[in-house]
Design a protein around this motif. Structure first.
Motif, PDB file in Angstrom:
ATOM      1  N   PRO A   1      -5.502  27.619  -7.440  1.00 32.44           N
ATOM      2  CA  PRO A   1      -6.175  26.338  -7.706  1.00 32.44           C
ATOM      3  C   PRO A   1      -5.280  25.346  -8.460  1.00 32.44           C
ATOM      4  N   ILE A   2      -4.199  24.956  -7.813  1.00 34.27           N
ATOM      5  CA  ILE A   2      -3.221  24.031  -8.389  1.00 34.27           C
ATOM      6  C   ILE A   2      -3.160  22.783  -7.510  1.00 34.27           C
ATOM      7  N   GLY A   3      -3.067  21.621  -8.134  1.00 34.75           N
ATOM      8  CA  GLY A   3      -2.911  20.383  -7.379  1.00 34.75           C
ATOM      9  C   GLY A   3      -4.063  20.132  -6.426  1.00 34.75           C
ATOM     10  N   ALA A   4      -3.713  19.768  -5.190  1.00 32.66           N
ATOM     11  CA  ALA A   4      -4.731  19.406  -4.188  1.00 32.66           C
ATOM     12  C   ALA A   4      -5.319  20.600  -3.469  1.00 32.66           C
ATOM     13  N   THR A   5      -4.901  21.796  -3.775  1.00 29.65           N
ATOM     14  CA  THR A   5      -5.431  22.968  -3.091  1.00 29.65           C
ATOM     15  C   THR A   5      -6.949  23.043  -3.229  1.00 29.65           C
ATOM     16  N   THR A   6      -7.472  22.672  -4.371  1.00 18.61           N
ATOM     17  CA  THR A   6      -8.932  22.732  -4.566  1.00 18.61           C
ATOM     18  C   THR A   6      -9.674  21.705  -3.705  1.00 18.61           C
TER      19      THR A   6
ATOM     20  N   ASN B   1      -3.778  10.289  -7.953  1.00 15.81           N
ATOM     21  CA  ASN B   1      -3.777  10.262  -9.422  1.00 15.81           C
ATOM     22  C   ASN B   1      -2.377  10.458  -9.987  1.00 15.81           C
ATOM     23  N   LEU B   2      -1.587  11.309  -9.365  1.00 19.23           N
ATOM     24  CA  LEU B   2      -0.225  11.540  -9.819  1.00 19.23           C
ATOM     25  C   LEU B   2       0.622  10.273  -9.680  1.00 19.23           C
ATOM     26  N   VAL B   3       0.483   9.582  -8.551  1.00 13.81           N
ATOM     27  CA  VAL B   3       1.223   8.334  -8.337  1.00 13.81           C
ATOM     28  C   VAL B   3       0.778   7.274  -9.338  1.00 13.81           C
ATOM     29  N   MET B   4      -0.525   7.195  -9.570  1.00  7.66           N
ATOM     30  CA  MET B   4      -1.031   6.213 -10.535  1.00  7.66           C
ATOM     31  C   MET B   4      -0.498   6.509 -11.930  1.00  7.66           C
ATOM     32  N   ASP B   5      -0.566   7.770 -12.357  1.00  7.10           N
ATOM     33  CA  ASP B   5      -0.137   8.151 -13.698  1.00  7.10           C
ATOM     34  C   ASP B   5       1.375   8.061 -13.885  1.00  7.10           C
TER      35      ASP B   5
ATOM     36  N   THR C   1       1.011  28.761  -5.508  1.00  9.00           N
ATOM     37  CA  THR C   1       1.650  27.553  -6.020  1.00  9.00           C
ATOM     38  C   THR C   1       1.676  27.617  -7.541  1.00  9.00           C
ATOM     39  N   ARG C   2       2.793  27.197  -8.112  1.00  7.37           N
ATOM     40  CA  ARG C   2       2.878  27.077  -9.574  1.00  7.37           C
ATOM     41  C   ARG C   2       2.578  25.646 -10.017  1.00  7.37           C
ATOM     42  N   GLN C   3       3.045  24.679  -9.238  1.00  9.76           N
ATOM     43  CA  GLN C   3       2.874  23.275  -9.632  1.00  9.76           C
ATOM     44  C   GLN C   3       3.096  22.353  -8.446  1.00  9.76           C
ATOM     45  N   LEU C   4       2.566  21.155  -8.565  1.00  6.15           N
ATOM     46  CA  LEU C   4       2.813  20.057  -7.636  1.00  6.15           C
ATOM     47  C   LEU C   4       2.480  20.387  -6.187  1.00  6.15           C
TER      48      LEU C   4
ATOM     49  N   LYS D   1       0.849  -1.195   0.000  1.00  7.17           N
ATOM     50  CA  LYS D   1       0.000   0.000   0.000  1.00  7.17           C
ATOM     51  C   LYS D   1       0.884   1.244   0.000  1.00  7.17           C
ATOM     52  N   ILE D   2       0.367   2.279  -0.597  1.00  5.23           N
ATOM     53  CA  ILE D   2       1.040   3.576  -0.629  1.00  5.23           C
ATOM     54  C   ILE D   2       0.048   4.594  -0.087  1.00  5.23           C
ATOM     55  N   MET D   3       0.497   5.396   0.879  1.00  7.09           N
ATOM     56  CA  MET D   3      -0.374   6.388   1.492  1.00  7.09           C
ATOM     57  C   MET D   3      -0.045   7.777   0.945  1.00  7.09           C
ATOM     58  N   VAL D   4      -1.094   8.501   0.569  1.00  6.09           N
ATOM     59  CA  VAL D   4      -0.955   9.872   0.080  1.00  6.09           C
ATOM     60  C   VAL D   4      -1.967  10.748   0.827  1.00  6.09           C
ATOM     61  N   LEU D   5      -1.814  12.067   0.698  1.00  6.83           N
ATOM     62  CA  LEU D   5      -2.668  13.001   1.432  1.00  6.83           C
ATOM     63  C   LEU D   5      -3.837  13.558   0.627  1.00  6.83           C
ATOM     64  N   SER D   6      -3.921  13.219  -0.660  1.00  6.64           N
ATOM     65  CA  SER D   6      -4.981  13.818  -1.473  1.00  6.64           C
ATOM     66  C   SER D   6      -5.284  12.963  -2.695  1.00  6.64           C
ATOM     67  N   ASP D   7      -6.450  13.185  -3.274  1.00  6.57           N
ATOM     68  CA  ASP D   7      -6.796  12.518  -4.528  1.00  6.57           C
ATOM     69  C   ASP D   7      -5.852  12.959  -5.644  1.00  6.57           C
TER      70      ASP D   7
END
Length: 172
Positions: free
Chosen positions: A166-171, A14-18, A142-145, A4-10
Motif C-alpha cells: 500500500p504505497i503511492g497510487a497502489t491503493t 498531489n506529489l506534483v503539487m507538493d 514497492t518501497r516508495q514512489l 496542463k500536466i497529465m498524471v496517472l493517479s491522484d
C-alpha cells in the motif's frame, strides 16, 4: 510553462503539487487503461503454465518490475525464503531488468531459492499477457514512489489477482 500536466493517479497529482507548487487546476488525472483485447484471461491456464515452463503443481507468483532498489524486490525474495521453510510449492517469476539484478541473484543464491525464483530478464510486450494470465497471483512490491503501475490493471484484466504494497497510487 505547460498549461496542463497529465498524471496517472491522484497520488502523482498531489506529489506534483507538493514538489513543484503547481496549482491543482493545471493537473489532469488520466487513469491508465488496458487494451482489453490483448490482456485477457487464459482459455486454459494450466496449458499456458506448461507452455511457459512453470512447474506443475505449484502456486505461481509473478512480478514485472524495473529491478531497482525502490521496488522492494529484495523484501519479496526474503518472503519467498520464509515461505520455503513451510514446504509450500511456490514459484516466483520476476520479469524485468535493472541495476539491482546482481544483488537479487546473490540473494537467490544465498537463500538457495533457485528452485523457487526465476529471473527472466526482459520479455517482449507481446509475451507479457501470457505471463499475467498464467500466474495465480501478481505481486506488486514497492518501497516508495509508485505513481501508478499499469501492471496492476493489466494483470487484473488477465484474471489474475494483484497483491500490492500500500504505497503511492497502489491503493487507488
Amino acid at each position: 510553462r505547460s498549461t496542463k500536466i497529465m498524471v496517472l493517479s491522484d497520488y502523482m497529482k498531489n506529489l506534483v503539487m507538493d514538489t513543484y507548487g503547481i496549482a491543482a487546476d493545471r493537473i489532469v488525472v488520466n487513469p491508465g487503461g488496458v487494451n482489453l483485447e490483448r490482456f485477457v484471461p487464459a482459455a486454459d491456464r494450466n496449458k499456458l503454465k506448461e507452455d511457459l515452463g512453470f512447474p506443475c503443481g505449484h502456486i505461481h507468483l509473478l512480478t514485472v518490475r524495473n529491478l531497482e532498489a525502490r521496488m522492494g524486490l529484495d523484501n519479496l525474495i526474503n518472503t519467498i525464503e520464509i515461505i520455503k521453510k513451510n514446504d509450500l510449492k511456490i514459484q516466483l517469476t520476476i520479469v524485468g531488468e535493472g541495476p539491482e539484478r546482481k544483488k537479487l541473484e546473490q540473494l537467490i543464491q544465498e537463500y538457495r531459492l533457485a528452485d523457487y525464483i526465476r529471473l527472466t530478464g526482459f520479455i517482449s510486450s507481446r509475451s507479457l499477457p501470457s505471463f499475467y494470465a498464467a500466474a495465480d497471483f501478481f505481486i506488486l512490491p514497492t518501497r516508495q514512489l509508485e505513481g501508478f503501475g499499469l501492471v496492476t490493471p493489466e494483470s487484473m484484466s488477465c484474471g489474475t489477482p494483484v497483491l500490492g504494497t500500500p504505497i503511492g497510487a497502489t491503493t487507488e
